[in-house]
Design a protein around this motif. Sequence first.
Motif, PDB file in Angstrom:
ATOM      1  N   TYR A  26      41.115   8.925   9.604  1.00  0.00           N
ATOM      2  CA  TYR A  26      40.576   7.585   9.349  1.00  0.00           C
ATOM      3  C   TYR A  26      41.150   7.003   8.059  1.00  0.00           C
ATOM      4  CZ  TYR A  26      37.043   7.920  13.052  1.00  0.00           C
ATOM      5  OH  TYR A  26      36.396   8.006  14.257  1.00  0.00           O
ATOM      6  N   THR A  40      40.713  -6.282   8.077  1.00  0.00           N
ATOM      7  CA  THR A  40      39.452  -6.002   8.775  1.00  0.00           C
ATOM      8  C   THR A  40      39.510  -4.645   9.451  1.00  0.00           C
ATOM      9  OG1 THR A  40      39.055  -8.365   9.130  1.00  0.00           O
ATOM     10  CG2 THR A  40      37.836  -6.822  10.520  1.00  0.00           C
ATOM     11  N   GLU A  41      40.648  -4.350  10.086  1.00  0.00           N
ATOM     12  CA  GLU A  41      40.820  -3.047  10.739  1.00  0.00           C
ATOM     13  C   GLU A  41      40.847  -1.919   9.713  1.00  0.00           C
ATOM     14  OE1 GLU A  41      42.507  -5.754  11.321  1.00  0.00           O
ATOM     15  OE2 GLU A  41      42.755  -6.096  13.481  1.00  0.00           O
ATOM     16  N   ASP A  44      37.317  -1.146   8.781  1.00  0.00           N
ATOM     17  CA  ASP A  44      36.673  -0.384   9.854  1.00  0.00           C
ATOM     18  C   ASP A  44      37.027   1.101   9.766  1.00  0.00           C
ATOM     19  OD1 ASP A  44      35.488  -2.666  10.852  1.00  0.00           O
ATOM     20  OD2 ASP A  44      37.001  -2.997  12.413  1.00  0.00           O
ATOM     21  N   ASP A  47      35.324   2.645   6.803  1.00  0.00           N
ATOM     22  CA  ASP A  47      33.899   2.806   7.123  1.00  0.00           C
ATOM     23  C   ASP A  47      33.669   4.129   7.862  1.00  0.00           C
ATOM     24  OD1 ASP A  47      33.232   0.369   5.997  1.00  0.00           O
ATOM     25  OD2 ASP A  47      33.084  -0.697   7.915  1.00  0.00           O
ATOM     26  N   GLN A  48      34.533   4.420   8.819  1.00  0.00           N
ATOM     27  CA  GLN A  48      34.387   5.654   9.596  1.00  0.00           C
ATOM     28  C   GLN A  48      34.605   6.882   8.711  1.00  0.00           C
ATOM     29  OE1 GLN A  48      33.312   5.871  12.820  1.00  0.00           O
ATOM     30  NE2 GLN A  48      33.000   3.667  12.564  1.00  0.00           N
ATOM     31  N   ARG A  63      38.678   0.870   0.013  1.00  0.00           N
ATOM     32  CA  ARG A  63      37.913  -0.114   0.781  1.00  0.00           C
ATOM     33  C   ARG A  63      37.588  -1.314  -0.102  1.00  0.00           C
ATOM     34  NH1 ARG A  63      32.214   1.260   3.707  1.00  0.00           N
ATOM     35  NH2 ARG A  63      31.484   1.135   1.540  1.00  0.00           N
TER      36      ARG A  63
END
Length: 202
Positions: A26, A40-41, A44, A47-48, A63
């Motif tokens: 990730y 944005t990706e 994501d 976040d994971q 991030r």
Amino acid sequence: MIKIAILFYFLISVLSAQAQHTVKDYFVLGNSNFKAGRYTEAIDAYDQALLLDPSNVVTLTNRGVTKDRLHDYWNAIQDFSKAIAADSAHAEAYLSRGLSRYNRKDYRTALLDFDKGIALSPADARAYNNRGLVRYALKDYSGAIADYSKAILLDSAYAEAYYNSGGPKYNLGDKAGACDDWAKASALGLKDAENYLKKYCK
């Protein structure tokens, strides 16, 4: 009249053996998306990673930098603050938070972050350049020049630092010094400097 050096870091902290492979995947995906401009990706993916390793200071910092790119400065600051809470010696989090606070025009608090980050990482030329931006915004022109000069001392090919240094010199009446800095920035390939040479250095 300013050029911001964006801070972004790609180190991977030590992870638990159980989660390492998935978190690393990730994290790498987040970095790849960031470099491709898919912010944005990237968020994501980070976040994971943080679901599995919520206190990873580098993932939190990356991030935050990505959120800053999206002009989500307040949430970027929250990520940097979480990173600092997890590791109070993580210089990049202070320097990145300082830049987001600068972007929010919270100059005095940004200055405190840059002071701390530079104390922890005194050889980072970008940090001095960015602190110079804060001092310039606070109209501390002498302080800004000192920071840009330090950035140039650390990196003699730092075009943005030469470019930025011209502004406070010009404001202090040192036209020759400003034009010399803009000429050096132009020679190093910074096209924006040519506009100032034409406008102020005829």
